[in-house]
Design an enzyme around this catalytic site. Structure first.
Site, short mmCIF file in Angstrom:
data_model
loop_
_atom_site.label_atom_id
_atom_site.label_comp_id
_atom_site.label_asym_id
_atom_site.label_seq_id
_atom_site.Cartn_x
_atom_site.Cartn_y
_atom_site.Cartn_z
N LYS A 35 29.92 31.69 59.52
CA LYS A 35 30.31 31.09 58.26
C LYS A 35 31.33 32.17 57.62
O LYS A 35 31.30 33.18 57.78
CB LYS A 35 29.29 30.50 57.23
CG LYS A 35 28.37 31.54 56.86
CD LYS A 35 27.19 31.00 56.24
CE LYS A 35 26.11 31.99 56.02
NZ LYS A 35 25.73 32.17 54.68
N TYR A 253 43.29 54.57 35.24
CA TYR A 253 42.83 53.61 34.00
C TYR A 253 41.49 54.14 33.23
O TYR A 253 40.62 54.24 34.08
CB TYR A 253 42.65 52.28 34.63
CG TYR A 253 43.90 51.59 34.82
CD1 TYR A 253 44.89 51.26 33.93
CD2 TYR A 253 44.11 50.94 36.39
CE1 TYR A 253 45.89 50.60 34.37
CE2 TYR A 253 45.27 50.17 36.69
CZ TYR A 253 46.29 50.12 35.54
OH TYR A 253 47.39 49.15 35.91
#
Ligand SMILES: Cc1ncc(COP(=O)(O)O)c(C=O)c1O
Length: 359
Positions: A35, A253
């Protein structure tokens, strides 16, 4: 011009891991869980590579089962979440999809549909996610069989099998056995990857290995290779800049990392926009020129920084392994406060998959 940020997929390692699952499953047969796009490796590619080893596949939903048929595979496919509307039962019957039935609201669909797909009953043995109460399983099996529906199996799912110390798996197994014991003609299935590694775990007729096929550890605090598994995906990029930082200079950042000594810093051309986890903190290992070096500062969308001070001569263009044979994905996941399942399924479409061996 390619960016050199790629996910290399090793299908021989996938086949090795399937064989390992099969060996651990003993007399049970292992149905390959493919899956979520084959846990991020490519559904058709992974299923195709296992086609001569596995007798059936397990997926979450109908779309995934249809994709298997479209790729030319005719194996039985178990839909572990069943169908989401009555209409879908016809396609399941026509295509040989085995439908897990897990909830009361699905029963009228089977009662009223002319379609008669093969059905597995899902037992809620304690995880409390999906499934019928153990005490109701026999009655549901009898009811559906009277309608002419082929109820051929029963399954349950473990909540804590990743923790070898937990007693829950044994309790769930006992409840499941009690719920199914008097019912003739059922194939039983309980084991996800982690249960393959539990001593004395009954495996019944079918096991359902997922993450272990892709080389990651299903057990807490363990790495895939410790369990005889080989990584299937190597996430790789390159250095695109190298610069020197003086004491006190920060990176990226939020200035989340600051040099406390003269530092050689490298920028790697991969970020959370590629699926590398933004929450991988300072110190998460990457590999450059055969050496493990630490990530520094915050991961950006398209880049991340590493400390190259220990690698004299490191230069733009050098390959970088983010996870793979030398940097365990389980270690990266732990550093990022997540699990390898999320990392593998999160590698984005921007990252080309390079497959070995090519078909
Ligand atoms: C019902 C069911 N069975 C088997 C699996 C495979 O589990 P794992 O990837 O831990 O082996 C999953 C995965 O989530 C599942 O939901």
């Amino acid at each position: 011009m390619p960016r050199h940020t790629v996910a290399r997929i090793d299908l021989e390692n996938l086949r090795h891991n399937y064989r390992r699952a099969s060996e651990l499953a003993g007399s049970a047969r292992a149905m390959a869980v493919v899956k979520a796009d084959g846990y991020g490796h490519g559904l058709a590619r992974v299923a195709g590579a296992l086609a001569d080893l596995t007798e059936r596949y397990a997926v979450a939903c109908l779309e995934e089962a249809v994709a298997l048929r479209e790729s030319g595979l005719s194996h039985p496919v178990l839909l572990m979440e069943g169908v989401h509307e009555a209409e879908d039962l016809k396609l399941c019957e026509a295509e040989g999809f085995i439908v897990a039935v897990h909830d009361q609201h699905q029963l009228p669909w089977l009662e009223s549909s002319p379609a008669r797909p093969e059905v597995w009953l899902k037992v809620n043995s304690g995880m409390n996610r999906l499934g019928f109460a153990p005490a109701d399983i026999a009655a549901h099996a009898m009811h559906l069989r009277r309608l002419g529906i082929r109820v051929t199996g029963a399954m349950t799912h473990f909540a804590c099998a990743d923790d070898p110390a937990s007693e829950r798996t044994l309790e769930q197994t006992r409840r499941f056995e009690a719920a199914t014991s008097g019912i003739e003609g059922l194939s039983l299935s309980v084991a996800n990857s982690s249960a393959h590694f539990r001593d004395g775990q009954p495996m019944f007729e079918w096991s359902r290995p997922g993450i272990m096929l892709y080389g990651s550890s299903p057990l807490l605090g363990t790495q895939g290779p410790d369990l005889g598994l080989k990584p299937v995906m190597t996430l790789e990029s390159r250095l695109i800049a190298v610069r020197e930082l003086a004491v006190g200079e920060a990176v990226g950042y939020g200035e989340a990392w600051r040099a406390t000594s003269p530092t050689v810093m490298g920028m790697v051309c991969i970020g959370y926009g590629d699926g590398y986890p933004r929450h991988a903190g300072n110190g998460t290992p990457v590999r450059v020129r055969g050496t493990r070096v630490p990530l520094i500062g915050r991961v950006s969308m398209d880049m991340l920084a590493v400390d190259l001070t220990e690698i004299p001569g490191a230069a733009a263009g050098d390959p970088v392994e983010l996870w793979g044979p030398h940097i365990g994905i389980d270690e990266v996941a732990a550093r990022a406060g997540t699990i390898s399942y999320e990392l593998l399924t999160g590698v984005t479409g921007r990252v080309p998959r390079l497959v070995r061996p090519q078909s």
